[in-house]
Enzyme design. Structure first.
Site, PDB file in Angstrom:
ATOM      1  N   HIS A  81      -4.268 -15.357   8.973  1.00 22.49           N
ATOM      2  CA  HIS A  81      -5.328 -14.565   8.348  1.00 22.49           C
ATOM      3  C   HIS A  81      -4.713 -13.623   7.301  1.00 22.49           C
ATOM      4  O   HIS A  81      -3.683 -13.022   7.537  1.00 22.49           O
ATOM      5  CB  HIS A  81      -6.033 -13.748   9.431  1.00 22.49           C
ATOM      6  N   GLY A 162      -2.790   8.933   0.961  1.00 19.92           N
ATOM      7  CA  GLY A 162      -1.472   8.632   1.532  1.00 19.92           C
ATOM      8  C   GLY A 162      -0.395   8.541   0.463  1.00 19.92           C
ATOM      9  O   GLY A 162      -0.655   8.785  -0.714  1.00 19.92           O
ATOM     10  N   PRO A 168       7.060   0.124   4.660  1.00 19.26           N
ATOM     11  CA  PRO A 168       7.392  -1.240   5.104  1.00 19.26           C
ATOM     12  C   PRO A 168       6.893  -1.536   6.515  1.00 19.26           C
ATOM     13  O   PRO A 168       6.424  -2.644   6.790  1.00 19.26           O
ATOM     14  CB  PRO A 168       8.915  -1.286   5.071  1.00 19.26           C
ATOM     15  N   GLY A 171       2.573  -1.177   6.195  1.00 17.00           N
ATOM     16  CA  GLY A 171       1.813  -1.737   5.087  1.00 17.00           C
ATOM     17  C   GLY A 171       0.749  -0.757   4.608  1.00 17.00           C
ATOM     18  O   GLY A 171       1.009   0.434   4.474  1.00 17.00           O
TER      19      GLY A 171
END
Lengths: 298, 298
Positions: A81, A162, A168, A171
């Site tokens: 997905h 943010g 990493p 995400g």
């Protein structure tokens, strides 16, 4: 009491222990009820359905996102997905005594908290989008986790909240607001799939038909009939009865009749009330005349 | 969570202080919600509508009956409405996740408590009646408070619970179980009251029409139309849609059309769902597909 639904998608569908911990974190918030959660191993993804009042829902889903940031590592994530983050998408959905505007505010409030407290870039999408090109989730997520570091550099794809630097481990997260989706299928007394496809084309929005309706023809081989399978993406714009009645009208030219229908999964009471209202021709019916609605007020 | 409605009628409608104390006694029970109460001075009577789970409802209404026994003196009571006791009638009404059988049990449990703890004679009536001749409330109450002492001596009218001796201060209480009543009116595009009366006669149960429907023709003079005004006394036996559709059929012979309808006061969600179900032709729709129903379970 207001009811907001929220359906966060988490990028973990194989490690059941992690899934349980995320659900547990959501459940730990008082006033939050987890209605359902299901994991898909091929997608490596879990979808949680929770509800709460507009005062409580943000805290509930935030605790889930926080636990996901702790336990999911996107650097090693694989799944079929499309996804771009540990908590991948979070839609807020108005169910009862809450407006779409308020759900957009909830998306912003949560987006800001995820950005500031968890240091995860957040994109607002759908009704909460900060720009037209960010409305469509598929476009926001295009390039997925692997393309995110580069995408975030583009002015067009600066996060709404943010850090502007790539995270990493987690995400990015898409936070949005949308209407509840009602899966509504109407059955016809023919086994001719061409007829179903023609009707579906005329009924769906993309074909020039009804606003907020997605439709396709489907064969129910065991029963020897066909079905118009619909996603009603905004039952306030197009109520269930209108889709059913238009299908009846379109079917007439083929000498075909509607023989039944089905609602798959959950439906807000409101979507059914719109339909009673129409068929009975109710004048000035108020939703607080429904006894159950009086019960959980104030 | 189950929902039981209870609509006790108290023989006090003038002294607001007494009314407030009775309502307060009911409200003091945790888990009980008083939806409405209204007093009529001519009737000298107050009707309270409360709801609660099947575990809580008996305690709530018992506290009201106890307070009424304390504060109301039937020896001096006057009012236009027929009555036989301080707490005159108490019907239990199944609303959600509770059966009629369970409501009959609630009536028996409460009847026994009122009899034993408050020393008030209790008659079970309607669905809870212990004999056919006690089903009809009007018959149970015939002779009223003034005739009660004598009536209680008859074998036929021995109370179901409580003392066999007359209680002059409190009289007697009828406790029963019945379906919720839905007030449903259908409007016609004519001002001819004769047509409305003829249709009402054909639709109502007494006229050979639909089970559990009471109906009469009413003129809406300001709007220049007439209406079939109905009491749907068991929406499971005769759902709203069936009454509306039969009126439509009966009206056709006079060249008259149905132009609208109205639900007056409260209606259980269930009664509306029966109607959606019919008009959409839903196959296998389950009530727990309604999101709100999932919310307050378990």
């Amino acid at each position: 009491m207001s009811i907001v639904q929220c359906v966060p998608n988490f990028s973990e569908g194989m490690n059941q222990e992690v899934v349980e911990k995320i659900v547990e974190a959501i459940r730990s918030v008082e006033g939050i009820k987890v209605l359902d959660y299901s994991s898909d191993k091929d997608h490596n993804r879990t979808v949680v359905t929770l509800v709460g009042s507009k005062e409580k829902i943000v805290e509930g889903v935030f605790q889930g996102a926080k636990k996901a940031a702790e336990l999911i590592d996107m650097t090693t994530h694989k799944g079929e997905h499309p996804r771009m983050g540990a908590t991948d998408v979070i839609p807020f959905i108005p169910i009862k005594d809450v407006t779409m505007e308020e759900c957009i505010d909830l998306a912003r409030t949560l987006g800001q908290r995820i950005g500031e407290e968890l240091k995860i870039p957040v994109y607002l999408y759908e009704k909460a989008a900060s720009a037209t090109h960010r409305t469509n989730l598929a476009k926001v997520r295009k390039g997925e986790y692997e393309g995110l570091q580069e995408k975030m550099q583009e002015d067009k794809w600066k996060p709404d909240y943010g850090p502007s630097a790539f995270n990493p481990k987690s995400g990015a997260t898409a936070v949005g607001a949308r209407m509840p989706l009602v899966a509504f299928n109407v059955n016809l007394d023919t086994n001719n799939i061409d007829i179903a496809n023609k009707i579906a084309k005329n009924v769906r929005h993309a074909g020039g038909g009804l606003h907020s309706v997605k439709a396709m023809g489907v064969e129910l081989k065991e029963r020897g009939i066909v079905q118009i399978s619909m996603n009603m993406v905004d039952y306030k714009k197009t109520p269930l009865y209108r889709a059913k009645e238009l299908i009846k009208v379109e079917a007439q030219r083929y000498g075909v009749s509607v023989i039944g229908s089905e609602v798959i999964g959950l439906v807000p009471m409101d979507a059914l009330i719109e339909t009673v209202d129409y068929y009975l021709g109710l004048e000035e019916f108020k939703k607080d005349q429904i006894l159950e609605n009086r019960l959980f007020q104030g």
